[in-house]
Design a protein around this motif. Structure first.
Motif, short mmCIF file in Angstrom:
data_model
loop_
_atom_site.label_atom_id
_atom_site.label_comp_id
_atom_site.label_asym_id
_atom_site.label_seq_id
_atom_site.Cartn_x
_atom_site.Cartn_y
_atom_site.Cartn_z
N ASN A 1 -5.50 -0.99 8.55
CA ASN A 1 -6.58 -1.00 7.56
C ASN A 1 -6.38 -2.05 6.46
OD1 ASN A 1 -8.29 0.95 8.63
ND2 ASN A 1 -6.94 2.57 7.89
N ALA A 2 -5.15 -2.49 6.30
CA ALA A 2 -4.86 -3.66 5.48
C ALA A 2 -5.10 -3.47 3.99
CB ALA A 2 -5.65 -4.87 5.98
N CYS A 3 -4.90 -2.25 3.50
CA CYS A 3 -5.05 -2.03 2.07
C CYS A 3 -4.07 -2.86 1.26
CB CYS A 3 -4.84 -0.55 1.73
SG CYS A 3 -5.97 0.51 2.66
N GLY B 1 0.69 -0.49 5.57
CA GLY B 1 1.30 0.49 6.47
C GLY B 1 0.48 0.77 7.71
N CYS B 2 -0.67 0.14 7.83
CA CYS B 2 -1.44 0.22 9.06
C CYS B 2 -2.51 -0.87 9.03
CB CYS B 2 -2.08 1.60 9.27
SG CYS B 2 -3.61 1.86 8.35
N CYS C 1 0.17 8.21 2.89
CA CYS C 1 -1.16 8.01 3.44
C CYS C 1 -1.31 8.66 4.81
CB CYS C 1 -1.42 6.51 3.54
SG CYS C 1 -3.00 6.15 4.30
N CYS D 1 0.86 -1.18 0.00
CA CYS D 1 0.00 0.00 0.00
C CYS D 1 0.90 1.24 0.00
CB CYS D 1 -0.91 -0.03 1.22
SG CYS D 1 -0.07 0.48 2.72
N PRO D 2 0.36 2.43 -0.17
CA PRO D 2 1.21 3.62 -0.20
C PRO D 2 1.94 3.89 1.13
CG PRO D 2 -0.95 4.09 -1.14
CD PRO D 2 -1.05 2.74 -0.52
N GLY D 3 1.32 3.48 2.25
CA GLY D 3 2.00 3.63 3.53
C GLY D 3 2.30 5.08 3.88
N LEU E 1 -3.35 7.95 7.05
CA LEU E 1 -3.74 7.04 8.12
C LEU E 1 -2.60 6.11 8.54
CD1 LEU E 1 -7.24 5.98 6.71
CD2 LEU E 1 -6.75 7.76 8.37
N ALA E 2 -1.48 6.20 7.84
CA ALA E 2 -0.43 5.19 8.01
C ALA E 2 0.28 5.30 9.35
CB ALA E 2 0.59 5.33 6.89
S1 SF4 Z 1 -3.12 0.15 4.90
FE1 SF4 Z 1 -3.12 1.97 6.12
S2 SF4 Z 1 -1.24 2.96 5.44
FE2 SF4 Z 1 -1.74 1.53 3.88
S3 SF4 Z 1 -2.94 2.73 2.41
FE3 SF4 Z 1 -4.36 1.69 3.81
S4 SF4 Z 1 -4.82 3.21 5.31
FE4 SF4 Z 1 -2.95 3.86 4.31
#
Ligand code: SF4
Ligand code: HEM
Lengths: 556, 107, 164
Positions: A460-462, A457-458, A421, A415-417, A423-424
């Protein structure tokens, strides 16, 4: 592929005007950020760390060269020359200005694209198997059904303010390449004993902070009932899904807390009222949508067989690429080609405007003008004659798009992390780059074989870390980045959620830890034929944990 | 009279029109460089930047307004949180690889 | 300021508006009370909260003068499904009002799901409604509770009937 008719064109144009009006009201201060946020989200506009982000839908991952060129043009004109293909078959731009959004959406509409419902608590871009319409093992093409769902869900008056986002995936074969078991609704096309087409219906899968695999609530739903049944699910969810806690608002929690038997009974009861109503799909409509997805006329190109053998012999690099990135097509003279967006040490899923243009050109020249975006952040040319593989490969090489690593350890989802991001908790991309560099040697990768690493990166598990054979989750601990590793996840028809190994790893230790895991696999496998996930399922987490942590417990 | 000293703070936000990260400067303007940010070292100064942030938010000039803690270093203000350092310095990766490649080919 | 708006414009002296008080003002009753008072002769209206089961109104709908559905926040979309159930499942044809947080951009969706009156507080929203500048789209990809034209296209599509 689907082509807009007048209705679609007029609709998207009206939607662009509607959002332009909303943007104008926001820029003039008539509406506050609080009121604007849900509106911009429903048009795919986020605010990230450095700028706004625009997420453009690529419905069921299918696009043509004209559309790809437009994506390149937007990257060049309104962004910084690149875009990021995501696990949800979308593309994200990282630097567009809010004031440019109306212009961007207008340009997208010219090529029958939009950003409608790529975010917000509504029904999101419907995803499908990226090999749809070409795979040898397919029962039926999932895209016509995804298209019907896309249309029906667009600006749905009842389901635009759901408890939470809602993701639907459709697959057309037993081999699940659309990860349907981690979607809010997963649909698997199948035939019943009478040979009629319908769906097995799964609900309540999801990742995020509470990963749960979907439950099957119906073994066979006739295709005519697709919309009425989906409406029943959505209505029950809209009325009863939790709204007190956004982390418990997904349908997976409703399924979990209500129990799948009771919830499916409620859905069936609701459906009983809807089933023979106006949502029943006439066969003629299904046929008309299906006709758009008729495969291109593929002329016999039997000469490819001999040529391919000769090329492979003379060029080991080409042979390796064919071995990894080329998959059998249902037409014996053709193949499906994966274009890796995972160059060694590169940014997973990123493509420059030039590369997008190059892919567009090659799709026109060699692939009947069709391109797919995969949920593994790669691109696919689904219809390439074997006889064209060599020139295609040469062209991809020049554009840095011929990395022969599909399905290997460097074909990482990330993910962008924290690089982008808001939220990361931690960065994902540099982690992916370091692992890619460490294992980049083609011989070493080939020796390791199929292995899916997925990084978020968090919580949220994108980046799908829960379903990675090796999953990596970034967390923040005392202000610093820390990475948890999980093992044994899988997002296919044998879906499973990975198990956390133990304490997390600092950025400097992480790649070594991955190497330890890989070495443990290599030491324990019965032979090269036993893949990482098979080996893990046989021997369990024990040997891996021992290798990762034993020296510590001895020291302690 | 000076109020109680606190950890140094700055006010940050994203510009409404293009979303670019900005920091409140000494003369009340929003700047795209953290180096030019006004450093609030005392409670009254922190209260002042918080108020400025609320005003700018209400005026629809910026969004996502936050007061963050920084460390004063020789090379300028350095946020304690990695997130804020990345906001100030940009992505930590070479994020437009192809255009970089074009440049190096041209060179 | 609070106004009641319908497609015909602002409603003056609406008896059910929530900030009218006084002994003889008719009241919107919560679900439980409405079910109890259903035998009374005086006209009464019902106000449902998002968690109420709209289907519970089935036995008393005949004697209800108005149903109001509450939107405690714009993000709480349960009222849209309650409205669909009232209109389509229970066949309710009386006045259906949206109260609470009524956002301009949601009004077109509310009209589609069967609302026909709106209690609005936000001044710029009122202004736009009065000018009838609704941000809706007249082309729909799905049937709902409003009067639309099914046309000859795909079975799920509808177009708005203007001035119908
Ligand atoms: S997993 Fe977390 S850090 Fe990665 S893109 Fe989704 S919200 Fe952002
Ligand atoms: C960059 C801005 C992004 C933000 C703010 C964001 C936000 C979120 C959030 C909050 C969730 C958790 C939802 C929940 O559990 O209820 C989530 C899940 C998810 N996102 Fe993202 N995301 C972003 C980017 C991406 C990208 C780049 C991808 C694809 C690569 C993606 C794909 C997904 C997927 C697949 C899930 C998990 C599956 C699920 O819905 O359960 N997102 N995202």
């Amino acid at each position: 592929m689907y082509r807009y008719d007048e209705f679609d064109h007029a609709f998207v144009e009206a939607r662009v005007n509607q959002f332009s009006d909303q943007v104008a009201r926001r820029l003039s201060g008539e509406i506050s950020e609080d009121a604007f946020k849900p509106l911009r989200l429903m048009n795919g506009v986020y605010l990230q760390l450095h700028a706004y982000m625009l997420r453009v839908a690529i419905p069921y991952g299918t696009l043509n060269s004209r559309q790809m060129r437009k994506l390149a043009h937007i990257a060049r004109t309104y962004d910084r020359g690149y875009g990021h293909f995501t696990t949800r078959q979308n593309i994200q731009y990282n630097w567009p200005a809010l004031s440019d959004m109306p212009a961007i959406l207008k340009e997208l509409a010219e090529v029958e694209m939009h950003a409608i419902q790529t975010s917000g608590n509504c029904i999101r871009n419907v995803t499908a198997d990226h090999f749809a319409g070409a795979a040898a093992d397919e029962i039926a093409d999932p895209r016509p059904y995804a298209e019907i769902l896309r249309q029906w869900s667009s600006v749905h008056p009842e389901f635009s303010f759901l408890p939470r986002k809602f993701k639907i995936a459709v697959t057309g074969s037993e081999r699940d390449r659309a990860a349907i078991q981690v979607h809010d609704i997963g649909l698997q096309l199948k035939k019943n004993d009478q040979g009629e087409l319908g769906f097995a219906v799964w609900i309540g899968g999801g990742q995020g902070r509470t990963p749960i695999l979907a439950k099957k609530i119906r073994d066979f739903l006739p295709e005519a009932d697709l919309l009425s049944y989906t409406t029943a699910i959505m209505r029950v969810y809209n009325l009863h899904g939790r709204r007190d806690n956004k982390y418990k608002a997904r349908i997976k929690i409703l399924v979990h807390e209500t129990g799948v038997e009771q919830l499916s009974a409620e859905i069936e009861a609701e459906w009983a009222h809807l089933k023979d109503g106006e949502l029943k799909l006439p066969g003629a409509d299904i046929a008309a949508i299906n006709a758009y997805f008729a495969p291109p006329a593929l002329a016999p190109r039997a000469e490819g067989w001999g040529e391919l053998a000769a090329w492979k012999k003379s060029d080991p690099g080409f042979a390796e690429w064919v071995g990894r990135n080329v998959a059998p097509h249902r037409h014996p003279d053709y193949a499906m080609v994966t274009i890796s967006l995972k160059p060694i040490g590169g940014i997973p899923g990123d493509a420059s405007a030039d590369q997008m243009d190059a892919v567009a050109r090659l799709a026109e020249e060699f692939a009947h003008d069709e391109i797919r975006v995969t949920h593994e952040q790669n691109l696919v040319l689904p219809h390439v004659a074997l006889a064209d593989l060599e020139p295609l490969y040469r062209a991809l090489l020049t554009d840095g798009l011929a990395t022969a690593n599909a399905g290997l350890i460097t074909d990482i989802i990330a993910c962008p992390g924290l690089d982008y991001c808001a939220l990361a908790n931690a960065r994902s991309i540099p982690v992916a780059q370091e692992i890619s560099n460490r294992f980049g040697d083609p011989k070493r990768q080939a020796e390791i074989g199929d292995l899916k690493i997925k990084i978020s990166g968090c919580i949220n598990a994108c980046g799908h870390h829960h379903v990675g054979h090796i999953g990596i989750l970034g967390v923040e601990k005392k202000g610093a980045e820390l990475y948890q590793i999980s093992l044994g996840g899988s997002g296919d028809e044998h879906a499973s959620i990975g198990q956390i190994t133990g304490r997390g790893f600092e950025p400097g230790e992480l790649t070594d830890a991955i190497e330890t895991i890989v070495d443990t696999y290599l030491a324990n496998r019965t032979g090269a034929a036993e893949t990482f996930i098979e080996c893990y399922r046989r021997i369990g987490a024990g040997p891996f944990k021992a290798a990762l942590y034993n020296s510590e417990s001895e020291a302690a | 009279m000076k109020t109680t000293q606190t950890k140094t703070k700055v006010l940050t936000a994203n510009r409404l029109t293009d979303g670019i990260s900005v920091w409140l400067g000494a003369s009340g303007e929003w700047t795209t460089s953290l180096k030019d940010a006004f450093l609030a070292r005392h409670e009254d100064a922190v209260a002042a930047i918080e108020a400025a942030g609320q005003t700018a938010l209400a005026d629809n000039r910026v969004v996502d307004v936050n007061v963050i803690e920084i460390e004063e270093t020789e090379s300028g203000p350095r946020p304690y949180r990695l997130r804020e350092r990345i906001r100030a310095d940009g992505p930590t990766i070479d994020y437009a690889p192809a255009s970089a490649a074009r440049v190096s080919q041209a060179a | 300021m609070t106004v009641i708006w319908t497609q015909n414009g602002i409603v003056e002296n609406d008896p059910w508006v929530s900030d009218v008080t006084g002994a003889d003002a008719p009241k919107l009753l919560p679900l439980a009370e409405a079910l109890e008072h259903s035998q009374d002769n005086a006209p009464f209206g019902v106000v449902l909260q998002p968690a109420d089961d709209a289907r519970a109104l089935a036995p008393i709908l005949e004697s209800v003068a108005i149903v109001a559905l509450t939107f405690p926040a714009f993000s709480d979309g349960r009222g849209f499904s309650q409205a669909m159930l009232l209109r389509q499942r229970l066949g309710y044809t009386g006045e259906l009002r949206a109260v609470g947080t009524v956002l301009l951009d949601q009004v077109p969706l509310m009209l589609r799901t069967g609302f026909d009156s709106f209690e609005v507080h936000h001044a710029p929203t009122i202004e736009r409604l009065v000018e009838k500048r609704l941000p809706g789209i007249d082309l729909h990809y799905q049937p709902a509770a409003d009067k639309t034209d099914a046309g000859t296209g795909y079975s799920w599509r509808r177009t708005a009937i203007l001035n119908g």
